[in-house]
Design an enzyme around this catalytic site. Structure first.
Site, PDB file in Angstrom:
ATOM      1  N   HIS A  43       0.862  -1.186   0.000  1.00 10.96           N
ATOM      2  CA  HIS A  43       0.000   0.000   0.000  1.00 10.96           C
ATOM      3  C   HIS A  43       0.894   1.230   0.000  1.00 10.96           C
ATOM      4  O   HIS A  43       1.132   1.840   1.047  1.00 10.96           O
ATOM      5  CB  HIS A  43      -0.908  -0.020   1.233  1.00 10.96           C
ATOM      6  CG  HIS A  43      -1.970   1.028   1.224  1.00 10.96           C
ATOM      7  ND1 HIS A  43      -3.209   0.826   1.771  1.00 10.96           N
ATOM      8  CD2 HIS A  43      -1.988   2.303   0.749  1.00 10.96           C
ATOM      9  CE1 HIS A  43      -3.946   1.917   1.642  1.00 10.96           C
ATOM     10  NE2 HIS A  43      -3.217   2.830   1.029  1.00 10.96           N
ATOM     11  N   GLU A  70      -2.610  -1.686  -3.141  1.00  7.41           N
ATOM     12  CA  GLU A  70      -3.698  -0.902  -2.562  1.00  7.41           C
ATOM     13  C   GLU A  70      -3.344   0.582  -2.582  1.00  7.41           C
ATOM     14  O   GLU A  70      -2.166   0.935  -2.507  1.00  7.41           O
ATOM     15  CB  GLU A  70      -3.922  -1.289  -1.090  1.00  7.41           C
ATOM     16  CG  GLU A  70      -4.310  -2.720  -0.854  1.00  7.41           C
ATOM     17  CD  GLU A  70      -4.511  -3.012   0.627  1.00  7.41           C
ATOM     18  OE1 GLU A  70      -5.127  -4.039   0.934  1.00  7.41           O
ATOM     19  OE2 GLU A  70      -4.052  -2.205   1.471  1.00  7.41           O
ATOM     20  N   HIS A 190      -8.011  -5.634   7.535  1.00 10.89           N
ATOM     21  CA  HIS A 190      -7.791  -4.582   8.529  1.00 10.89           C
ATOM     22  C   HIS A 190      -8.027  -5.144   9.930  1.00 10.89           C
ATOM     23  O   HIS A 190      -9.140  -5.488  10.299  1.00 10.89           O
ATOM     24  CB  HIS A 190      -8.684  -3.353   8.324  1.00 10.89           C
ATOM     25  CG  HIS A 190      -8.092  -2.123   8.952  1.00 10.89           C
ATOM     26  ND1 HIS A 190      -7.272  -1.257   8.266  1.00 10.89           N
ATOM     27  CD2 HIS A 190      -8.157  -1.646  10.208  1.00 10.89           C
ATOM     28  CE1 HIS A 190      -6.884  -0.278   9.064  1.00 10.89           C
ATOM     29  NE2 HIS A 190      -7.394  -0.507  10.264  1.00 10.89           N
TER      30      HIS A 190
END
Length: 237
Positions: A43, A70, A190
Site C-alpha cells: 500500500h 492498494e 484490517h
C-alpha cells in the site's frame, strides 16, 4: 480455501527507520510466498513513508503468486498501477496523512469517479477491488461501479471480537450475502489477526482472500514468519 495475501508495508517501515536495506523487502516477499502465502500486498502512499513507489516496481519481478497494490487512486497511483499491471488493485479512500486506512468508500457518492478509474484498470487487464464498510447499500453501489470485488473493512469486527461480542460479525455476514447475490468477489482486511481470523472465515460465505500485514508481522516477532504464515493458512482452510 480463502487465500492469504501478506501485506509487507511494516517490513518497509522497519527498513526505512534505519536506511539501507535491512530487512530486505524483496527477500521477505520471496520468503512469505515460499512459506505458503498465496499473495503479496503493498500500500504505497504519496509520502512513501513505508512502501516506496520503486519498491512496488521492483516487486513485480519477485511476486509470482498474486500481486495486490492498494491505495487511493490519485493520478500518481493510477500511473504506477498501469505501469506495473499487478494481479489486483484495491482502491482505498485514505487521506494522504492517514496513519492507516480508516473508512470504506461511499460508493454511491463517488460512483462516477470510481467507474472512470475502474474502467481504466479493467481495460488494462487488472482485477479491481473496492474497499467498503459492511453496509448493504455500499455493496450495491460497488456493483454499479463495475468492480470485480469488494474488500470488507474489518476494523469494527476485530474490535467487537476483542471485546467478546461475536455479534459484531453480523453486518459482515449480511454484506457478504449481498455481495454473493450480486456476483461480487469478496476480500477482507484490517486488524485481522491469529485470534479473530478463523471465526471470520467460518462465517463469511464466499470469502476469497484476506490481506493481513500489521498483526502478521507483529506476531512473527515472537513466533517466526514461516510459522505465522502457516498458522494463518490453517485458520483459512
Amino acid at each position: 480455501m480463502t487465500k492469504l495475501s501478506v501485506n509487507i508495508n511494516k517490513i518497509a517501515t522497519l527498513r526505512n527507520s534505519r536506511g539501507g536495506n535491512v530487512p530486505d523487502l524483496l527477500q521477505v516477499a520471496k520468503d512469505v510466498q515460499k512459506f505458503g502465502a498465496q499473495g503479496v500486498t503493498v500500500h504505497p502512499r504519496p509520502d512513501e513513508r513505508h512502501i516506496r513507489y520503486q519498491d512496488a516496481r521492483d516487486l513485480k519481478d519477485v511476486v509470482y503468486t498474486e500481486y495486490n497494490i492498494e491505495g487511493n487512486p490519485v493520478a500518481k497511483f493510477i500511473d504506477l498501477v498501469l505501469e506495473i499491471k499487478p494481479t489486483q488493485v484495491t482502491l482505498v479512500p485514505d487521506a494522504d496523512d492517514a496513519i492507516t486506512s480508516n473508512a470504506g468508500w461511499d460508493t454511491i457518492k463517488h460512483k462516477g469517479f470510481l467507474v472512470e478509474v475502474i474502467n481504466e484498470f479493467k481495460r488494462n487487464g487488472i482485477r479491481t477491488s473496492v474497499f467498503v464498510d459492511p453496509i448493504e447499500e455500499m455493496i450495491e453501489g460497488a456493483k454499479a461501479t463495475g468492480t470485480d470485488r469488494i474488500e470488507l473493512y474489518t476494523e469494527s469486527y476485530a474490535h467487537e471480537y476483542g471485546l467478546g461480542n461475536l455479534k459484531g460479525i453480523d453486518p459482515y455476514v449480511k454484506a457478504a450475502i449481498k455481495a454473493n447475490e450480486l456476483d461480487l468477489g469478496i476480500n477482507a482486511g484490517h486488524d485481522l489477526n491469529l485470534e479473530n481470523t478463523k471465526f471470520f472465515k467460518e462465517n463469511i460465505p464466499g470469502l476469497l482472500e484476506v490481506s493481513i500485514g500489521h498483526a502478521l508481522i507483529s506476531e512473527s516477532i515472537y513466533l517466526g514468519l514461516e510459522n505465522v504464515v502457516n498458522m494463518y493458512l490453517q485458520r483459512l482452510k
